[in-house]
Design an enzyme around this catalytic site. Structure first.
Site, PDB file in Angstrom:
ATOM      1  N   LEU A  20      81.756  51.672  46.739  1.00 16.62           N
ATOM      2  CA  LEU A  20      81.092  52.741  47.489  1.00 16.62           C
ATOM      3  C   LEU A  20      79.694  52.293  47.846  1.00 16.62           C
ATOM      4  O   LEU A  20      79.066  51.560  47.086  1.00 16.62           O
ATOM      5  CB  LEU A  20      80.986  53.994  46.610  1.00 16.62           C
ATOM      6  CG  LEU A  20      82.279  54.716  46.271  1.00 16.62           C
ATOM      7  CD1 LEU A  20      82.048  55.698  45.127  1.00 16.62           C
ATOM      8  CD2 LEU A  20      82.792  55.460  47.496  1.00 16.62           C
ATOM      9  N   LYS A  75      80.452  60.487  39.033  1.00 17.72           N
ATOM     10  CA  LYS A  75      80.869  59.083  39.093  1.00 17.72           C
ATOM     11  C   LYS A  75      80.862  58.535  37.667  1.00 17.72           C
ATOM     12  O   LYS A  75      79.823  58.167  37.132  1.00 17.72           O
ATOM     13  CB  LYS A  75      79.920  58.287  39.985  1.00 17.72           C
ATOM     14  CG  LYS A  75      80.347  56.851  40.184  1.00 17.72           C
ATOM     15  CD  LYS A  75      79.538  56.204  41.288  1.00 17.72           C
ATOM     16  CE  LYS A  75      80.017  54.805  41.592  1.00 17.72           C
ATOM     17  NZ  LYS A  75      79.828  53.859  40.498  1.00 17.72           N
ATOM     18  N   ARG A 122      91.364  46.753  39.058  1.00 11.91           N
ATOM     19  CA  ARG A 122      90.785  46.623  40.392  1.00 11.91           C
ATOM     20  C   ARG A 122      90.674  45.157  40.820  1.00 11.91           C
ATOM     21  O   ARG A 122      90.880  44.821  41.967  1.00 11.91           O
ATOM     22  CB  ARG A 122      89.404  47.269  40.418  1.00 11.91           C
ATOM     23  CG  ARG A 122      88.693  47.103  41.724  1.00 11.91           C
ATOM     24  CD  ARG A 122      87.390  47.886  41.745  1.00 11.91           C
ATOM     25  NE  ARG A 122      86.761  47.793  43.048  1.00 11.91           N
ATOM     26  CZ  ARG A 122      85.907  46.844  43.391  1.00 11.91           C
ATOM     27  NH1 ARG A 122      85.585  45.921  42.517  1.00 11.91           N
ATOM     28  NH2 ARG A 122      85.380  46.808  44.593  1.00 11.91           N
ATOM     29  N   LYS A 149      73.292  57.855  43.268  1.00  9.85           N
ATOM     30  CA  LYS A 149      73.013  57.369  41.913  1.00  9.85           C
ATOM     31  C   LYS A 149      71.948  58.214  41.214  1.00  9.85           C
ATOM     32  O   LYS A 149      71.098  58.818  41.865  1.00  9.85           O
ATOM     33  CB  LYS A 149      72.524  55.913  41.989  1.00  9.85           C
ATOM     34  CG  LYS A 149      73.586  54.925  42.441  1.00  9.85           C
ATOM     35  CD  LYS A 149      74.671  54.808  41.409  1.00  9.85           C
ATOM     36  CE  LYS A 149      75.656  53.703  41.663  1.00  9.85           C
ATOM     37  NZ  LYS A 149      75.337  52.415  41.157  1.00  9.85           N
ATOM     38  N   CYS A 162      64.097  25.917  50.426  1.00  8.42           N
ATOM     39  CA  CYS A 162      64.092  24.463  50.352  1.00  8.42           C
ATOM     40  C   CYS A 162      64.631  23.952  51.683  1.00  8.42           C
ATOM     41  O   CYS A 162      65.616  24.467  52.207  1.00  8.42           O
ATOM     42  CB  CYS A 162      65.005  24.029  49.202  1.00  8.42           C
ATOM     43  SG  CYS A 162      65.376  22.279  49.191  1.00  8.42           S
TER      44      CYS A 162
HETATM   45  S1  IVH Z   1      86.460  56.916  44.928  1.00  6.99           S
HETATM   46  C1  IVH Z   1      86.937  53.763  48.204  1.00  6.99           C
HETATM   47  N1  IVH Z   1      85.757  58.624  43.093  1.00  6.99           N
HETATM   48  O1  IVH Z   1      83.123  54.003  41.550  1.00  6.99           O
HETATM   49  C2  IVH Z   1      86.714  54.885  47.263  1.00  6.99           C
HETATM   50  N2  IVH Z   1      85.288  56.322  42.694  1.00  6.99           N
HETATM   51  O2  IVH Z   1      81.623  52.169  43.404  1.00  6.99           O
HETATM   52  C3  IVH Z   1      86.186  54.451  45.940  1.00  6.99           C
HETATM   53  N3  IVH Z   1      84.238  55.851  40.543  1.00  6.99           N
HETATM   54  O3  IVH Z   1      85.446  51.403  41.852  1.00  6.99           O
HETATM   55  C4  IVH Z   1      86.737  55.194  44.822  1.00  6.99           C
HETATM   56  N4  IVH Z   1      84.183  57.933  39.843  1.00  6.99           N
HETATM   57  O4  IVH Z   1      85.435  52.744  39.706  1.00  6.99           O
HETATM   58  C5  IVH Z   1      85.769  57.328  43.455  1.00  6.99           C
HETATM   59  N5  IVH Z   1      85.229  60.265  41.578  1.00  6.99           N
HETATM   60  C6  IVH Z   1      85.245  58.970  41.916  1.00  6.99           C
HETATM   61  C7  IVH Z   1      84.738  57.946  41.069  1.00  6.99           C
HETATM   62  C8  IVH Z   1      84.769  56.625  41.511  1.00  6.99           C
HETATM   63  C9  IVH Z   1      83.886  56.673  39.546  1.00  6.99           C
HETATM   64  C10 IVH Z   1      84.032  54.375  40.552  1.00  6.99           C
HETATM   65  C11 IVH Z   1      85.269  53.570  40.808  1.00  6.99           C
HETATM   66  C12 IVH Z   1      84.955  52.699  41.992  1.00  6.99           C
HETATM   67  C13 IVH Z   1      83.467  52.737  42.003  1.00  6.99           C
HETATM   68  C14 IVH Z   1      82.951  52.549  43.407  1.00  6.99           C
END
Ligand code: IVH
Length: 670
Positions: A84, A117, A138, A307, A425
């Site tokens: 993301l 998240k 993943r 974040k 360099c």
């Molecule tokens: S959606 C393409 N939903 O965040 C969509 N991800 O930085 C990506 N994650 O690899 C996934 N909570 O491990 C999604 N509610 C949530 C999430 C989530 C944690 C993590 C996941 C992903 C990472 C992306």
């Protein structure tokens, strides 16, 4: 052997094992093979069995999630598992929406599915006829590891779903994580809960995985046959009814103000949760809209991670070292007194570049404040000048490359009309030792040739032992010499030999990317590979240094073309490519598929209606067509919108190029 001797041997083996754990988990730089590691672990356990007086709370018999196995079978995700993009400030969210409106070519109202998240490890679960048939990690996002049996040990993951309306085939994705209270019991062995979860998931023996209480929360789908859901939040509701755990703090919100205030509240609340969160994910709730927006090369356009603010701590700068990167960039790094920041021990902080050191006046010996946010590299955010030693002196940035002694320069950027902040360099190539090593590390990295068991530390070790100095040497290693090295048994040598052999089959895109040409990342390598028929054709272009034809490709500009020219003017680089072409088995998967617009090229002029250029381009590409950025004989169609450029129309007429309207384009696409 006396009791004392046994204890000595036991302690020394355990110490060794813990050292390698640290190298693996905290530094991501293992220096021994998996087999050597396994042997060490078995020896410790055997000793304990034989001598009941041996006990240690850090023993591999007591804790799980020691170094994970690499011997899982690989699986290519049907739909990539992307990451993301991140937002830190309100302005990032405003920008995020702006980009969406631009892409859709109008401002529309939508709501968001807001989800915590969780800072864990994502996993993909495929169900066929209601049974869990495959669980995959993943990996690099495109290809993961099959860890079905390990995932099956997690109680939150149903093996069978009984609901009548459960889809015939669906891939459910979510996060595997460990609760804070469970982590406390094993905190001596892992830097953070995330590493503990990751290590446990990738154990060879599922019984090892079982020892750690892992949890799973579902949040999205990958491949989904006959998906008829309209909203992400409807899908989340259904996930729950099917027996999956979903986050109880999920929410629906409809504008940035609401997002900001929810974020603020959640940020305070997060310390009371029993799991680690590093932010909130905002997803456009309407799934049709998600499909229209699609993805960039590594993230969806329809979601963003907001974040939480970072953790920070004060420590002392022990030294400032200059690292030389793959493209010759000199990056200053502060070596600091190791300090625990939010559960992770930090001993390096990036100082970005020469300007940054000057601006902040960072000196050796200073007490500084260091910030660490999620997976971002720790950096200095404050310098306590009042605590500075009277005799301290400003840091003088070297003007010669610390590796090869060549001159360094700051390039002039023609687009921004400014000098780069980064010093480089001038010996960009295999002539500079540090650059050469970095290039080889890039060559074997995950997104490039991805050679299992061949990590960065191994490259350094082999380099020091003069076992390699060019990428192609990897395919001609002296295995006799390697099998005599510490940590390399016959079995690990065989494994290495096998994974090197397996890596010989590559796509042209990966090969171009793996050469490590500046400005040619994965996405540009893809564009190039799509536009040449074969490796041979690419080599022909290289030999004639004829890269200008790539200027026609939408997405490739002067910067990329100049970089290609510069790279291949260096005969060594051309030789490496030719050498590799003789060793590798290269196929061009990216050659245009058989869509309706195969071999057809398009260019736009004027404003399109109800659709952005970017979306129109992506539609053309989905149908195997190509978009060009200039008019030439190669162009088949000029698509005109509102207020087209007259000159482009005239030029096209002269060359006999078909001029079509937006409606006619839609008809071509059917
Ligand atoms: S959606 C393409 N939903 O965040 C969509 N991800 O930085 C990506 N994650 O690899 C996934 N909570 O491990 C999604 N509610 C949530 C999430 C989530 C944690 C993590 C996941 C992903 C990472 C992306």
């Amino acid at each position: 052997m006396s009791k004392n001797d046994v204890i000595k041997i036991y302690n020394s083996k355990l110490k060794d094992l813990l050292k390698h754990n640290k190298l693996y988990y905290q530094d991501s730089a293992p220096i021994i093979s998996d087999d050597y590691y396994d042997k060490l672990k078995t020896e410790i356990i055997e000793l304990e069995k034989k001598h009941k007086f041996l006990k240690n709370k850090s023993s591999p018999s007591k804790i799980v999630g020691f170094k994970p196995s690499k011997s899982f079978d690989k699986y290519m995700h049907k739909i990539p598992m992307l990451s993301l993009s991140n937002a830190f400030y309100e302005s990032d969210l405003v920008n995020f929406e702006k980009k969406i409106f631009n892409y859709l070519n109008k401002k529309i109202k939508f709501s968001y599915s807001v989800e915590p998240k969780i800072d864990g490890i994502s996993a993909s679960l495929t169900y066929k006829n209601k049974i869990l048939i495959r669980g995959v990690s993943r990996g690099d996002g495109r290809e993961g590891e099959i860890i079905t049996e390990n995932l099956k040990t997690i109680k939150d993951i149903p093996f069978e779903v009984k609901s009548l309306n459960f889809p015939e085939e669906i891939e459910i994705r979510g996060e595997v994580f460990i609760k804070k209270k469970d982590f406390l019991k094993m905190k001596d062995n892992f830097a953070n809960p995330r590493n503990a979860a990751s290590g446990s998931l990738r154990q060879k023996d599922p019984n090892e995985t079982k020892k750690i209480p892992l949890n799973f929360i579902a949040y999205t789908y990958g491949y989904f046959k006959n998906n008829s859901f309209k909203l992400q939040t409807d899908f989340l509701k259904e996930l729950k009814s099917w027996g999956f755990k979903t986050n109880k703090d999920n929410e629906i919100l409809s504008n940035i103000d609401q997002l900001i205030s929810f974020h603020k509240n959640f940020e305070n609340k997060r310390f009371d949760l029993d799991y680690d969160v590093d932010g909130l994910v905002y997803k456009i709730n309407d799934l049709d809209l998600q499909r229209r927006l699609g993805f960039t090369s590594n993230a969806p356009r329809w979601a963003i991670a907001h974040k939480f603010s970072a953790d920070s701590a004060n420590t002392k700068v022990k030294n400032i070292e200059i690292q030389v990167g793959r493209t010759g960039a000199l990056t200053p790094v502060a070596k600091v007194q190791p300090i625990n920041i939010g559960g992770v021990v930090v001993s390096n902080a990036t100082l970005h570049n020469e300007e940054e050191i000057k601006r902040k006046d960072i000196r050796i010996g200073d007490i500084v404040k260091i910030e660490r946010a999620g997976d971002v590299i720790p950096h200095v955010i404050d310098v306590y000048k009042n605590k500075r030693d009277k005799n301290s002196k400003p840091f003088i940035f070297p003007n010669k490359c610390p590796s090869c002694g060549s001159d360094t320069i700051k390039e002039f950027n023609n687009t921004t009309k400014k000098y780069d902040a980064v010093r480089r360099c001038t010996n960009e190539g295999y002539g500079c030792e540090k650059i050469a090593v970095e290039k080889i590390k890039h060559f074997i990295s995950k997104e490039a040739l991805n050679i299992d068991g061949f990590g960065k530390r191994v490259v350094e070790k082999f380099w020091d032992l003069k076992l390699l100095n060019k990428p192609q040497d990897i395919f001609n290693l002296n295995y006799n010499k390697i099998s005599n090295l510490e940590g390399w048994g016959q079995k690990s040598v065989n494994n290495l030999r096998n994974s090197i052999e397996n890596s010989k089959k590559v796509t042209l895109q990966k090969l171009i990317y793996s050469l490590g040409i500046r400005h040619i990342g994965i996405e540009n390598a893809k564009l190039i590979s799509e536009n040449v028929h074969s490796l041979n054709e690419f080599i022909k272009l290289v030999k004639n240094n004829n890269f200008n034809i790539f200027l026609n490709i939408d997405g490739i500009g002067e910067t990329q073309v100049n970089s290609l020219k510069k790279f291949f003017l260096n005969k060594l680089n051309t030789d490496i490519l030719i050498n590799l072409s003789e060793i590798l088995n290269v196929d061009n998967k990216n050659l245009k598929k058989n869509g309706k617009l195969k071999n057809k090229t398009f260019m736009f002029t004027g404003k399109l209606e109800g659709i952005s250029r970017a979306e129109a381009k992506s539609l053309i590409e989905k149908n195997s067509g190509t978009t060009l950025s200039s008019i030439s004989k190669k162009l088949n169609y000029l698509v005109t919108g509102d207020k087209p450029t007259k000159r482009k129309i005239e030029q096209s007429k002269k060359l006999g190029i078909k001029i079509i309207s937006q409606d006619q384009l839609i008809k071509l696409l059917n």
